[in-house]
Design a protein around this motif. Structure first.
Motif, mmCIF file in Angstrom:
data_model
loop_
_atom_site.group_PDB
_atom_site.id
_atom_site.type_symbol
_atom_site.label_atom_id
_atom_site.label_comp_id
_atom_site.label_asym_id
_atom_site.label_seq_id
_atom_site.Cartn_x
_atom_site.Cartn_y
_atom_site.Cartn_z
ATOM 1 N N GLU A 141 0.815 -1.155 -0.114
ATOM 2 C CA GLU A 141 -0.161 -0.026 0.126
ATOM 3 C C GLU A 141 0.817 1.063 -0.016
ATOM 4 O O GLU A 141 0.478 2.281 -0.821
ATOM 5 N N LEU A 142 1.883 1.126 0.828
ATOM 6 C CA LEU A 142 2.713 2.334 0.747
ATOM 7 C C LEU A 142 3.457 2.570 -0.542
ATOM 8 O O LEU A 142 3.677 3.783 -1.071
ATOM 9 N N TYR A 143 3.801 1.524 -1.096
ATOM 10 C CA TYR A 143 4.495 1.354 -2.493
ATOM 11 C C TYR A 143 3.560 2.011 -3.372
ATOM 12 O O TYR A 143 3.931 2.897 -4.090
ATOM 13 N N ASP A 144 2.531 1.826 -3.486
ATOM 14 C CA ASP A 144 1.297 2.184 -4.409
ATOM 15 C C ASP A 144 1.292 3.855 -3.995
ATOM 16 O O ASP A 144 0.915 4.412 -5.069
ATOM 17 N N TYR A 145 0.809 3.841 -3.106
ATOM 18 C CA TYR A 145 0.710 5.374 -2.407
ATOM 19 C C TYR A 145 2.048 6.293 -2.965
ATOM 20 O O TYR A 145 1.622 7.545 -3.514
ATOM 21 N N ALA A 146 3.075 5.926 -2.882
ATOM 22 C CA ALA A 146 4.239 6.550 -3.199
ATOM 23 C C ALA A 146 4.371 6.804 -4.663
ATOM 24 O O ALA A 146 4.299 8.058 -5.345
ATOM 25 N N TYR A 147 4.269 5.788 -5.431
ATOM 26 C CA TYR A 147 4.007 5.820 -6.975
ATOM 27 C C TYR A 147 2.886 6.713 -7.399
ATOM 28 O O TYR A 147 3.060 7.516 -8.530
ATOM 29 N N SER A 148 1.904 6.824 -6.748
ATOM 30 C CA SER A 148 0.882 7.618 -7.166
ATOM 31 C C SER A 148 1.108 9.011 -6.954
ATOM 32 O O SER A 148 0.523 9.785 -7.774
ATOM 33 N N LEU A 149 1.879 9.260 -6.256
ATOM 34 C CA LEU A 149 2.432 10.684 -5.705
ATOM 35 C C LEU A 149 3.677 11.057 -6.754
ATOM 36 O O LEU A 149 4.262 12.046 -6.538
ATOM 37 N N GLY A 150 4.189 10.157 -7.729
ATOM 38 C CA GLY A 150 5.243 10.244 -8.297
ATOM 39 C C GLY A 150 6.616 10.056 -7.723
ATOM 40 O O GLY A 150 7.651 10.463 -8.184
ATOM 41 N N LEU A 151 6.462 9.513 -6.694
ATOM 42 C CA LEU A 151 7.792 9.092 -5.789
ATOM 43 C C LEU A 151 8.146 7.637 -6.340
ATOM 44 O O LEU A 151 7.270 6.745 -5.800
ATOM 45 N N GLU A 152 9.371 7.362 -6.471
ATOM 46 C CA GLU A 152 9.947 5.939 -6.770
ATOM 47 C C GLU A 152 10.254 5.270 -5.551
ATOM 48 O O GLU A 152 10.669 6.011 -4.372
ATOM 49 N N CYS A 153 10.234 3.871 -5.711
ATOM 50 C CA CYS A 153 10.894 3.314 -4.312
ATOM 51 C C CYS A 153 11.967 2.290 -4.518
ATOM 52 O O CYS A 153 11.601 1.431 -5.705
ATOM 53 N N LEU A 154 12.870 2.248 -3.746
ATOM 54 C CA LEU A 154 13.639 1.032 -3.759
ATOM 55 C C LEU A 154 13.295 0.258 -2.419
ATOM 56 O O LEU A 154 13.075 0.631 -1.220
#
Ligand SMILES: O=P(O)(O)OC[C@@H](O)[C@@H](O)c1c[nH]c2ccccc12
Length: 257
Positions: A141-154
């Motif tokens: 959920e945190l991953y999807d939330y970050a990407y929805s705001l344009g933030l990539e995740c490692l």
């Protein structure tokens, strides 16, 4: 140790105030690692101290370090923002972001959406998510939330079981194998060797921590890593540029055109 850090994070989140949104251009960490400037991608870390090593860099100037990393040909920069255990600060990230034209990743223990909102406002391009800090479905959920705001995740794992749990739920675009066990602080590059074959084909693979020498770089490259995350050895070098040059054995940068 990890439990103690997470307890602190929960207290910090309860008292969190969001900074003003900074207006900065954004760069993709994924793209930078996909087309690295050398044979293997480099995320260079701005790291003053750590719980296992204590103070690493006495005269610590994040802006100067970031400029050095950029001049030395780093593909991206990671900035520790945890204050209590790593002597970082969220302002360091914003300063670094305003100083260089590279993807900037926030290195912290992110376990809530409020922290993601904070990360966006700080101006970051990417952030770290650590498997094992929250239940895996919450991490997604945190991953999807970050990407929805344009933030990539490692998305970072340490144990094989964590990687299996992760990839059975989803395939993050960027996966990091931390060679350091956050519970014991022991570092072993065999983590990278042993876990390489379990990384999904479509994910970029970053080997993190304990990479000090050219031989280490070659070893994780051979194991299949497309990038490395290096902090301590670069922070201890005479200059950041010199640290990168020695680590890569003088390998020159390919032009990005
Ligand atoms: O300083 P090193 O051994 O080069 O490691 C860098 C980086 O991998 C490490 O700082 C790190 C990896 N995952 C983390 C999670 C939290 C804090 C720190 C980290």
């Amino acid at each position: 140790m990890l439990e103690k850090i997470l307890e602190t994070k929960r207290e910090e989140i309860a008292a969190l105030t969001l900074p003003d949104q900074v207006d900065v251009p954004h760069f993709s960490l994924y793209k930078a690692l996909k087309k690295p400037k050398r044979s293997i991608g480099l995320i260079a870390e701005v790291k003053k101290a750590s719980p296992s090593k204590g103070l690493i860099k006495e005269h610590f100037n994040p802006e100067e370090i970031a400029k050095g990393y950029e001049a030395g040909g780093a593909d991206a920069i990671s900035v520790l923002t945890d204050q209590k255990y790593f002597q970082g600060h969220r302002n360091y990230l914003t300063t670094v972001k305003k100083t260089v034209a590279l993807p900037i990743m926030r290195k912290d223990f992110i376990i809530s959406k409020q922290q993601i909102d904070e990360t966006v406002r700080m101006g970051a391009d990417a952030m770290l998510l650590i498997v094992g800090t929250v239940p895996i479905n919450e991490l997604k959920e945190l991953y999807d939330y970050a990407y929805s705001l344009g933030l990539e995740c490692l998305v970072e794992v340490h144990a094989k079981s964590e990687l299996e749990e992760l990839v059975s739920l989803f395939h993050p675009k960027i996966i990091g194998v931390n060679n350091r066990n956050l519970k014991t602080f022991e570092t072993s590059l065999s983590q990278t060797d042993e876990m390489a074959s379990l990384i999904p084909k479509g994910s970029l693979f970053v080997s993190e921590s304990g990479i000090h020498h050219k031989e280490d770089l070659e070893r994780v490259g051979k194991a299949g890593a497309s990038g490395v995350l290096v902090g301590e050895s670069l922070m201890r070098a005479v200059t950041p540029e010199e640290g990168i040059s020695v680590l890569f054995g003088g390998e020159s940068i390919v032009s990005s055109s």
